[in-house]
Scaffold this motif. Structure first.
Motif, PDB file in Angstrom:
ATOM      1  N   ILE A  68       0.321  23.314 -11.626  1.00  0.00           N
ATOM      2  CA  ILE A  68       1.046  22.078 -11.863  1.00  0.00           C
ATOM      3  C   ILE A  68       1.280  20.588 -10.484  1.00  0.00           C
ATOM      4  CG2 ILE A  68       3.638  20.668 -11.666  1.00  0.00           C
ATOM      5  CD1 ILE A  68       4.290  23.832 -13.380  1.00  0.00           C
ATOM      6  N   LYS A  69       1.700  21.411  -9.090  1.00  0.00           N
ATOM      7  CA  LYS A  69       1.320  20.165  -8.635  1.00  0.00           C
ATOM      8  C   LYS A  69      -0.218  19.467  -8.763  1.00  0.00           C
ATOM      9  CE  LYS A  69       1.834  20.662  -3.270  1.00  0.00           C
ATOM     10  NZ  LYS A  69       1.834  20.684  -2.458  1.00  0.00           N
ATOM     11  N   TYR A  70      -1.176  20.394  -8.722  1.00  0.00           N
ATOM     12  CA  TYR A  70      -2.509  19.864  -8.760  1.00  0.00           C
ATOM     13  C   TYR A  70      -2.996  19.136 -10.033  1.00  0.00           C
ATOM     14  CZ  TYR A  70      -2.820  20.831  -3.082  1.00  0.00           C
ATOM     15  OH  TYR A  70      -2.411  21.457  -2.501  1.00  0.00           O
ATOM     16  N   ARG A  71      -1.936  19.395 -10.831  1.00  0.00           N
ATOM     17  CA  ARG A  71      -3.146  19.591 -12.080  1.00  0.00           C
ATOM     18  C   ARG A  71      -4.108  19.992 -12.646  1.00  0.00           C
ATOM     19  NH1 ARG A  71      -3.028  13.290 -12.610  1.00  0.00           N
ATOM     20  NH2 ARG A  71      -2.915  12.968  -9.998  1.00  0.00           N
ATOM     21  N   TYR A  72      -3.775  21.343 -13.076  1.00  0.00           N
ATOM     22  CA  TYR A  72      -4.571  22.033 -12.737  1.00  0.00           C
ATOM     23  C   TYR A  72      -4.930  22.100 -14.148  1.00  0.00           C
ATOM     24  CZ  TYR A  72      -8.014  26.463 -14.071  1.00  0.00           C
ATOM     25  OH  TYR A  72      -8.595  27.008 -14.633  1.00  0.00           O
ATOM     26  N   LEU A  73      -6.187  22.480 -15.167  1.00  0.00           N
ATOM     27  CA  LEU A  73      -5.418  22.817 -16.702  1.00  0.00           C
ATOM     28  C   LEU A  73      -6.424  23.748 -16.545  1.00  0.00           C
ATOM     29  CD1 LEU A  73      -5.929  18.924 -18.147  1.00  0.00           C
ATOM     30  CD2 LEU A  73      -4.430  20.257 -17.608  1.00  0.00           C
ATOM     31  N   PRO A  74      -6.111  24.409 -17.682  1.00  0.00           N
ATOM     32  CA  PRO A  74      -6.895  25.618 -17.759  1.00  0.00           C
ATOM     33  C   PRO A  74      -7.907  25.839 -18.907  1.00  0.00           C
ATOM     34  CG  PRO A  74      -4.509  25.889 -18.234  1.00  0.00           C
ATOM     35  CD  PRO A  74      -4.367  25.451 -17.943  1.00  0.00           C
ATOM     36  N   PHE A  75      -7.135  25.099 -19.243  1.00  0.00           N
ATOM     37  CA  PHE A  75      -8.380  24.246 -21.385  1.00  0.00           C
ATOM     38  C   PHE A  75      -9.175  23.472 -20.622  1.00  0.00           C
ATOM     39  CE2 PHE A  75      -4.004  26.032 -22.165  1.00  0.00           C
ATOM     40  CZ  PHE A  75      -4.990  27.786 -22.354  1.00  0.00           C
ATOM     41  N   THR A  76     -10.371  23.142 -21.172  1.00  0.00           N
ATOM     42  CA  THR A  76     -11.442  21.708 -21.425  1.00  0.00           C
ATOM     43  C   THR A  76     -10.436  20.677 -22.284  1.00  0.00           C
ATOM     44  OG1 THR A  76     -12.179  22.532 -22.647  1.00  0.00           O
ATOM     45  CG2 THR A  76     -13.268  23.851 -20.998  1.00  0.00           C
ATOM     46  N   HIS A  77      -9.656  20.686 -22.984  1.00  0.00           N
ATOM     47  CA  HIS A  77      -9.146  19.821 -23.354  1.00  0.00           C
ATOM     48  C   HIS A  77      -8.229  18.947 -23.527  1.00  0.00           C
ATOM     49  CE1 HIS A  77      -7.668  18.111 -27.232  1.00  0.00           C
ATOM     50  NE2 HIS A  77      -6.851  17.543 -26.698  1.00  0.00           N
ATOM     51  N   GLY A  78      -8.227  17.743 -22.534  1.00  0.00           N
ATOM     52  CA  GLY A  78      -8.628  16.655 -22.422  1.00  0.00           C
ATOM     53  C   GLY A  78      -8.886  16.735 -20.400  1.00  0.00           C
ATOM     54  N   LYS A  79      -9.409  17.813 -20.098  1.00  0.00           N
ATOM     55  CA  LYS A  79     -10.149  17.137 -18.760  1.00  0.00           C
ATOM     56  C   LYS A  79     -11.519  16.395 -19.005  1.00  0.00           C
ATOM     57  CE  LYS A  79     -10.127  22.114 -16.506  1.00  0.00           C
ATOM     58  NZ  LYS A  79     -10.874  23.320 -16.544  1.00  0.00           N
ATOM     59  N   ARG A  80     -11.413  16.010 -17.094  1.00  0.00           N
ATOM     60  CA  ARG A  80     -12.383  14.755 -17.298  1.00  0.00           C
ATOM     61  C   ARG A  80     -14.001  15.593 -16.579  1.00  0.00           C
ATOM     62  NH1 ARG A  80      -9.462  12.015 -12.429  1.00  0.00           N
ATOM     63  NH2 ARG A  80      -7.506  10.501 -13.306  1.00  0.00           N
ATOM     64  N   THR A  81     -15.321  14.809 -17.381  1.00  0.00           N
ATOM     65  CA  THR A  81     -16.441  15.702 -17.962  1.00  0.00           C
ATOM     66  C   THR A  81     -16.982  14.146 -16.315  1.00  0.00           C
ATOM     67  OG1 THR A  81     -16.504  14.316 -19.555  1.00  0.00           O
ATOM     68  CG2 THR A  81     -16.061  16.460 -19.612  1.00  0.00           C
ATOM     69  N   TYR A  82     -18.009  15.372 -15.289  1.00  0.00           N
ATOM     70  CA  TYR A  82     -18.615  14.598 -14.052  1.00  0.00           C
ATOM     71  C   TYR A  82     -19.628  14.586 -14.651  1.00  0.00           C
ATOM     72  CZ  TYR A  82     -13.980  14.367 -12.180  1.00  0.00           C
ATOM     73  OH  TYR A  82     -12.646  13.880 -11.162  1.00  0.00           O
ATOM     74  N   ARG A  83     -20.474  13.992 -15.043  1.00  0.00           N
ATOM     75  CA  ARG A  83     -21.940  13.760 -14.897  1.00  0.00           C
ATOM     76  C   ARG A  83     -23.123  14.115 -13.568  1.00  0.00           C
ATOM     77  NH1 ARG A  83     -23.756  10.098 -20.333  1.00  0.00           N
ATOM     78  NH2 ARG A  83     -22.522  11.595 -21.412  1.00  0.00           N
ATOM     79  N   GLY A  84     -23.984  14.457 -13.426  1.00  0.00           N
ATOM     80  CA  GLY A  84     -24.698  14.963 -12.371  1.00  0.00           C
ATOM     81  C   GLY A  84     -25.673  13.466 -12.811  1.00  0.00           C
TER      82      GLY A  84
END
Length: 77
Positions: free
Chosen positions: A51-67
């Protein structure tokens, strides 16, 4: 020491299965609540950390980063 205690516990549990006095009926919802309670007690620190580091165990709602895009070219040596 752990192996000795674990072996002793298993032997005692095996011996207790042979006696009807230890055959206690258990209402299954109580076991479910007991499991949930133990899970919450043992996972409290990990859940607080998530909760402190706002870890989301599911992929819904996560930011995606492009390399960088892979061009497929290899370096000639």
């Amino acid at each position: 020491m752990f192996r000795h205690s674990a072996t002793k516990g298993i032997v005692i549990a095996m011996i207790c299965t042979f006696f009807d006095a230890f055959n206690v009926p258990v209402f299954w919802p109580i076991l479910v609540m007991y499991f949930i309670m133990l899970f919450c007690i043992t996972m409290k620190r990990q859940i607080k950390h998530m909760i402190k580091y706002r870890y989301l165990p599911f992929t819904h709602g996560k930011r995606t980063y492009r390399g960088k895009e892979d061009t497929g070219k290899t370096f000639a040596s």
